[in-house]
Design an enzyme around this catalytic site. Sequence first.
Site, PDB file in Angstrom:
ATOM      1  N   ARG A 171       0.866  -1.186   0.000  1.00  0.00           N
ATOM      2  CA  ARG A 171       0.000   0.000   0.000  1.00  0.00           C
ATOM      3  C   ARG A 171       0.901   1.234   0.000  1.00  0.00           C
ATOM      4  O   ARG A 171       1.920   1.266   0.705  1.00  0.00           O
ATOM      5  CB  ARG A 171      -0.916   0.025   1.235  1.00  0.00           C
ATOM      6  N   GLU A 191      -2.680   7.409  -4.863  1.00  0.00           N
ATOM      7  CA  GLU A 191      -2.993   6.775  -6.144  1.00  0.00           C
ATOM      8  C   GLU A 191      -4.461   6.911  -6.531  1.00  0.00           C
ATOM      9  O   GLU A 191      -4.803   6.807  -7.712  1.00  0.00           O
ATOM     10  CB  GLU A 191      -2.601   5.292  -6.113  1.00  0.00           C
ATOM     11  N   HIS A 223      -0.804  -0.223  -9.767  1.00  0.00           N
ATOM     12  CA  HIS A 223      -1.563  -1.171  -8.932  1.00  0.00           C
ATOM     13  C   HIS A 223      -2.092  -2.342  -9.763  1.00  0.00           C
ATOM     14  O   HIS A 223      -3.302  -2.561  -9.853  1.00  0.00           O
ATOM     15  CB  HIS A 223      -2.703  -0.456  -8.202  1.00  0.00           C
TER      16      HIS A 223
HETATM   17  P1  NAI Z   1      -1.699 -10.993   5.258  1.00  0.00           P
HETATM   18  O1  NAI Z   1      -2.700 -10.457   6.209  1.00  0.00           O
HETATM   19  O2  NAI Z   1      -1.724 -12.433   4.890  1.00  0.00           O
HETATM   20  O3  NAI Z   1      -0.217 -10.697   5.850  1.00  0.00           O
HETATM   21  C1  NAI Z   1       0.186  -9.459   6.337  1.00  0.00           C
HETATM   22  C2  NAI Z   1       1.324  -9.705   7.325  1.00  0.00           C
HETATM   23  O4  NAI Z   1       1.870  -8.446   7.707  1.00  0.00           O
HETATM   24  C3  NAI Z   1       0.877 -10.415   8.605  1.00  0.00           C
HETATM   25  O5  NAI Z   1       1.706 -11.529   8.864  1.00  0.00           O
HETATM   26  C4  NAI Z   1       1.040  -9.343   9.692  1.00  0.00           C
HETATM   27  O6  NAI Z   1       1.389  -9.880  10.959  1.00  0.00           O
HETATM   28  C5  NAI Z   1       2.171  -8.530   9.095  1.00  0.00           C
HETATM   29  N1  NAI Z   1       2.292  -7.189   9.650  1.00  0.00           N
HETATM   30  C6  NAI Z   1       1.312  -6.370  10.118  1.00  0.00           C
HETATM   31  N2  NAI Z   1       1.860  -5.196  10.522  1.00  0.00           N
HETATM   32  C7  NAI Z   1       3.200  -5.300  10.295  1.00  0.00           C
HETATM   33  C8  NAI Z   1       4.288  -4.426  10.509  1.00  0.00           C
HETATM   34  N3  NAI Z   1       4.118  -3.197  11.034  1.00  0.00           N
HETATM   35  N4  NAI Z   1       5.542  -4.840  10.163  1.00  0.00           N
HETATM   36  C9  NAI Z   1       5.731  -6.072   9.635  1.00  0.00           C
HETATM   37  N5  NAI Z   1       4.719  -6.941   9.410  1.00  0.00           N
HETATM   38  C10 NAI Z   1       3.477  -6.561   9.733  1.00  0.00           C
HETATM   39  O7  NAI Z   1      -1.773 -10.064   3.988  1.00  0.00           O
HETATM   40  P2  NAI Z   1      -1.328 -10.434   2.489  1.00  0.00           P
HETATM   41  O8  NAI Z   1      -2.408 -11.165   1.798  1.00  0.00           O
HETATM   42  O9  NAI Z   1       0.034 -11.022   2.513  1.00  0.00           O
HETATM   43  O10 NAI Z   1      -1.275  -8.968   1.835  1.00  0.00           O
HETATM   44  C11 NAI Z   1      -0.333  -7.996   2.256  1.00  0.00           C
HETATM   45  C12 NAI Z   1      -0.735  -6.654   1.669  1.00  0.00           C
HETATM   46  O11 NAI Z   1      -0.568  -6.696   0.250  1.00  0.00           O
HETATM   47  C13 NAI Z   1      -2.229  -6.288   1.853  1.00  0.00           C
HETATM   48  O12 NAI Z   1      -2.437  -5.669   3.093  1.00  0.00           O
HETATM   49  C14 NAI Z   1      -2.484  -5.349   0.717  1.00  0.00           C
HETATM   50  O13 NAI Z   1      -2.276  -4.040   1.182  1.00  0.00           O
HETATM   51  C15 NAI Z   1      -1.389  -5.699  -0.315  1.00  0.00           C
HETATM   52  N6  NAI Z   1      -1.950  -6.198  -1.576  1.00  0.00           N
HETATM   53  C16 NAI Z   1      -1.560  -5.589  -2.751  1.00  0.00           C
HETATM   54  C17 NAI Z   1      -2.054  -6.031  -3.966  1.00  0.00           C
HETATM   55  C18 NAI Z   1      -1.632  -5.401  -5.260  1.00  0.00           C
HETATM   56  O14 NAI Z   1      -2.336  -5.580  -6.267  1.00  0.00           O
HETATM   57  N7  NAI Z   1      -0.528  -4.682  -5.318  1.00  0.00           N
HETATM   58  C19 NAI Z   1      -3.028  -7.125  -4.031  1.00  0.00           C
HETATM   59  C20 NAI Z   1      -3.315  -7.743  -2.749  1.00  0.00           C
HETATM   60  C21 NAI Z   1      -2.804  -7.270  -1.566  1.00  0.00           C
END
Ligand code: NAI
Length: 326
Positions: free
Chosen positions: A236, A265, A297
């Site tokens: 993000r 964005e 994105h």
């Molecule tokens: P997820 O919920 O499976 O994993 C997120 C991880 O980040 C968790 O293990 C959590 O403990 C950790 N976390 C939370 N705060 C943190 C911090 N301050 N420092 C380090 N780690 C921290 O989420 P997932 O599915 O892996 O997605 C991650 C992000 O990817 C989403 O939140 C979304 O913003 C982004 N995303 C981007 C897309 C794109 O098209 N570019 C598509 C899908 C998701």
Amino acid sequence: MNIAFFSTRDYEKNTFAELFREASVPLVPSFFEYSLNQDTAHLCDKFDVVVVFVNDKVDAETIKILSNCGVKHIALRCAGFNNVDIASAQQHNISVSRVPAYSPETVAEHTLALMLTLNRKTHKAYNRVREGNFSLNGLLGFTLHQKTVGVIGTGRIGKAVIKILLGFGCTVICHDPIVDESVEQMGARYVPLSTLLQESTIVTLHCPLNESSQHLINDDTLSLMPDGVMLINTSRGGLVDDRAIIKGLKSKKIGYLGLDVYERESELFFADHSTDIIQDDNFQRLTTFPNVLITGHQGFFTQEALDEIAHVTVSNIINRDNLVTV
Ligand code: NAI
């Protein structure tokens, strides 16, 4: 159920329309191209459900208007939910669902595409060769094998990235408030954030945007990184302070920058602005650096992921699965 579908794009409309038609309960969608925000929320009179995407601004005021319109459910057709005020939705008895894991590999593969393109400069080579310029000057890269990559956030996408990087023969260090044993079993090592920033040739962000991670990459954290670091953000935009990264690019602290997301964005992405005068000066400045690669994105954008998003979203609307709560 009457459904208002916001920020609709052609590539998703047909799949959703078909699934709505085939659903086990009557679902009547109206597709709007514009986004949901305080100015458009009043159009939701007579809708039970709104379906939104990453840049719809579903803040407290928007939710108040939705509630007055009688909306009962907000279905996010994406994983991140930072653009929805979940607490306000709960106060107004509006449930919120999302698509938590449609295809982590899809975003992971795009992350690697940014790393490899920035490093080996295939985007520049493509143009040169088409113009008969076979000079290699300026195309020098580095061997990824045996380099240390720091992965911030080891959830679904972070883990998929780690798996690919280990396949490249990289040393992977990672940071996450929640330690996942399966990540360590794969061969990655958890370290404090400061160690990750100091030791990584590449830093890649895979954590959600929330109060604790807002501007995680700032002047202070950048100062810990080695000169010439590669920074990748497919998570993000708000994780990165764009004023700090512009400074970091100018001082050569950042040697490569790959972004699929940008803090503001919503004013730009998912639309054709090629004949507009873009007013965001920081965004425009970022596009002038030779070592910056920005995509709009598109990390999620594969057919497989779109199909999965559509199926899960429709199921969430019918069954109220994958609810997000505070
Ligand atoms: P997820 O919920 O499976 O994993 C997120 C991880 O980040 C968790 O293990 C959590 O403990 C950790 N976390 C939370 N705060 C943190 C911090 N301050 N420092 C380090 N780690 C921290 O989420 P997932 O599915 O892996 O997605 C991650 C992000 O990817 C989403 O939140 C979304 O913003 C982004 N995303 C981007 C897309 C794109 O098209 N570019 C598509 C899908 C998701």
